[in-house]
Design a protein around this motif. Structure first.
Motif, PDB file in Angstrom:
ATOM      1  N   THR A   1      11.408  54.537  28.969  1.00 39.85           N
ATOM      2  CA  THR A   1      11.981  55.826  29.353  1.00 39.85           C
ATOM      3  C   THR A   1      13.124  56.224  28.417  1.00 39.85           C
ATOM      4  N   VAL A   2      13.293  57.525  28.299  1.00 40.81           N
ATOM      5  CA  VAL A   2      14.384  58.073  27.487  1.00 40.81           C
ATOM      6  C   VAL A   2      15.390  58.695  28.456  1.00 40.81           C
ATOM      7  N   PRO A   3      16.604  58.176  28.464  1.00 38.43           N
ATOM      8  CA  PRO A   3      17.609  58.734  29.384  1.00 38.43           C
ATOM      9  C   PRO A   3      17.867  60.212  29.100  1.00 38.43           C
ATOM     10  N   GLU A   4      18.158  60.957  30.155  1.00 37.46           N
ATOM     11  CA  GLU A   4      18.383  62.398  30.034  1.00 37.46           C
ATOM     12  C   GLU A   4      19.519  62.721  29.066  1.00 37.46           C
ATOM     13  N   HIS A   5      20.591  61.936  29.084  1.00 34.00           N
ATOM     14  CA  HIS A   5      21.709  62.221  28.181  1.00 34.00           C
ATOM     15  C   HIS A   5      21.293  62.081  26.717  1.00 34.00           C
ATOM     16  N   LEU A   6      20.419  61.148  26.413  1.00 31.44           N
ATOM     17  CA  LEU A   6      19.912  60.990  25.047  1.00 31.44           C
ATOM     18  C   LEU A   6      18.998  62.153  24.699  1.00 31.44           C
ATOM     19  N   PHE A   7      18.153  62.550  25.642  1.00 30.93           N
ATOM     20  CA  PHE A   7      17.247  63.663  25.367  1.00 30.93           C
ATOM     21  C   PHE A   7      18.020  64.956  25.123  1.00 30.93           C
ATOM     22  N   ARG A   8      19.085  65.174  25.852  1.00 30.31           N
ATOM     23  CA  ARG A   8      19.917  66.378  25.625  1.00 30.31           C
ATOM     24  C   ARG A   8      20.485  66.373  24.204  1.00 30.31           C
ATOM     25  N   ARG A   9      20.939  65.211  23.749  1.00 29.03           N
ATOM     26  CA  ARG A   9      21.457  65.103  22.383  1.00 29.03           C
ATOM     27  C   ARG A   9      20.356  65.360  21.352  1.00 29.03           C
ATOM     28  N   LEU A  10      19.151  64.862  21.620  1.00 30.69           N
ATOM     29  CA  LEU A  10      18.021  65.113  20.715  1.00 30.69           C
ATOM     30  C   LEU A  10      17.743  66.613  20.608  1.00 30.69           C
ATOM     31  N   LYS A  11      17.789  67.318  21.743  1.00 23.34           N
ATOM     32  CA  LYS A  11      17.518  68.760  21.760  1.00 23.34           C
ATOM     33  C   LYS A  11      18.565  69.541  20.974  1.00 23.34           C
ATOM     34  N   GLN A  12      19.764  69.001  20.847  1.00 24.90           N
ATOM     35  CA  GLN A  12      20.808  69.672  20.068  1.00 24.90           C
ATOM     36  C   GLN A  12      20.575  69.504  18.567  1.00 24.90           C
ATOM     37  N   GLU A  13      19.897  68.456  18.192  1.00 27.49           N
ATOM     38  CA  GLU A  13      19.734  68.116  16.772  1.00 27.49           C
ATOM     39  C   GLU A  13      18.353  68.464  16.222  1.00 27.49           C
ATOM     40  N   PHE A  14      17.318  68.424  17.069  1.00 30.21           N
ATOM     41  CA  PHE A  14      15.941  68.631  16.627  1.00 30.21           C
ATOM     42  C   PHE A  14      15.291  69.737  17.449  1.00 30.21           C
ATOM     43  N   ASP A  15      14.395  70.504  16.808  1.00 28.15           N
ATOM     44  CA  ASP A  15      13.627  71.496  17.558  1.00 28.15           C
ATOM     45  C   ASP A  15      12.488  70.775  18.296  1.00 28.15           C
TER      46      ASP A  15
END
Length: 174
Positions: A132-146
Motif C-alpha cells: 500500500t501507498v500511504p495517503e500522505h505519500l500519494f499527496r506528495r506524488l500528486k504535487q510533483e508528477f502528473d
C-alpha cells in the motif's frame, strides 16, 4: 543457494514454433537473455512480458535515470542480485553515478538523491515493502508528477517487482 535454475532454459533457435517470438525479443533486447530463455518455456508469458517490459523501459515519460533507480531499488529490496547486476551498466549509461548506485543499496533512502528521486524511491519502498501507498505519500506524488507520470512510476515499480520475484522464485541468479 547452491541450486540451479528451477526450470529448463530454452536455447534460442531450438524450437521452430518460437522463432518469430525469439526474433522479436532479440530485436527489442539485442539478445535473448537468461531471463527470456526461462520465459520461453511459456510463449504467451514470454510474449506478454516482452511487450509490457518494453513499454515500461522504453515508452514512458520517466527519465532513464529515475527508471533505473527504481529498478535497482526493487532489486535490492527483493534480494534479486541478478536483476541488480544486469541493471547497473544500464544505470551508468542512463547517467547515474556510483554514489547514487551505492546509495540505492542502503536500508533507507538517503540524502544522495534529489527530491524527485527521493519521492520515487519512497514510492518504490512503500509498494515493495508494504504494497500500500500511504495517503500522505500519494499527496506528495500528486504535487510533483502528473497523472500519467504517477501511472508510469507505479507501473515501473510493479513491473520490476514482478521481474525480481520471478527471478528469485526460479533461482535465476547468474
Amino acid at each position: 543457494m547452491g541450486e540451479g535454475i528451477r526450470v529448463p532454459l530454452i536455447v534460442p533457435g531450438t524450437r521452430p514454433e518460437l522463432a518469430e517470438l525469439e526474433e522479436r525479443i532479440s530485436a527489442e533486447r539485442g539478445r535473448i537473455s537468461l531471463l527470456y530463455q526461462v520465459l520461453l518455456n511459456s510463449a504467451p508469458i514470454a510474449s506478454g512480458w516482452e511487450q509490457m517490459l518494453t513499454a515500461v523501459r522504453n515508452q514512458t515519460s520517466i527519465s532513464a535515470g529515475l527508471r533505473e533507480l527504481i529498478i535497482l531499488r526493487v532489486a535490492v529490496l527483493n534480494r534479486a542480485s541478478f536483476e541488480f547486476e544486469a541493471h547497473v551498466p544500464i544505470a551508468v549509461r542512463a547517467g547515474l553515478d556510483g554514489g547514487k548506485i551505492e546509495a540505492v543499496t542502503e536500508k533507507t533512502v538517503s540524502q544522495a538523491f534529489d527530491p524527485r528521486e527521493k519521492l520515487a524511491l519512497e514510492l518504490t519502498d512503500a509498494m515493495t515493502r508494504d504494497v500500500t501507498v500511504p495517503e500522505h505519500l500519494f499527496r506528495r506524488l500528486k504535487q510533483e508528477f502528473d497523472d500519467k507520470g504517477i501511472v508510469e512510476l507505479v507501473a515501473t515499480v510493479a513491473a520490476y517487482n514482478m521481474v525480481s520475484r520471478f527471478l528469485v522464485a526460479l533461482n535465476i541468479s547468474h
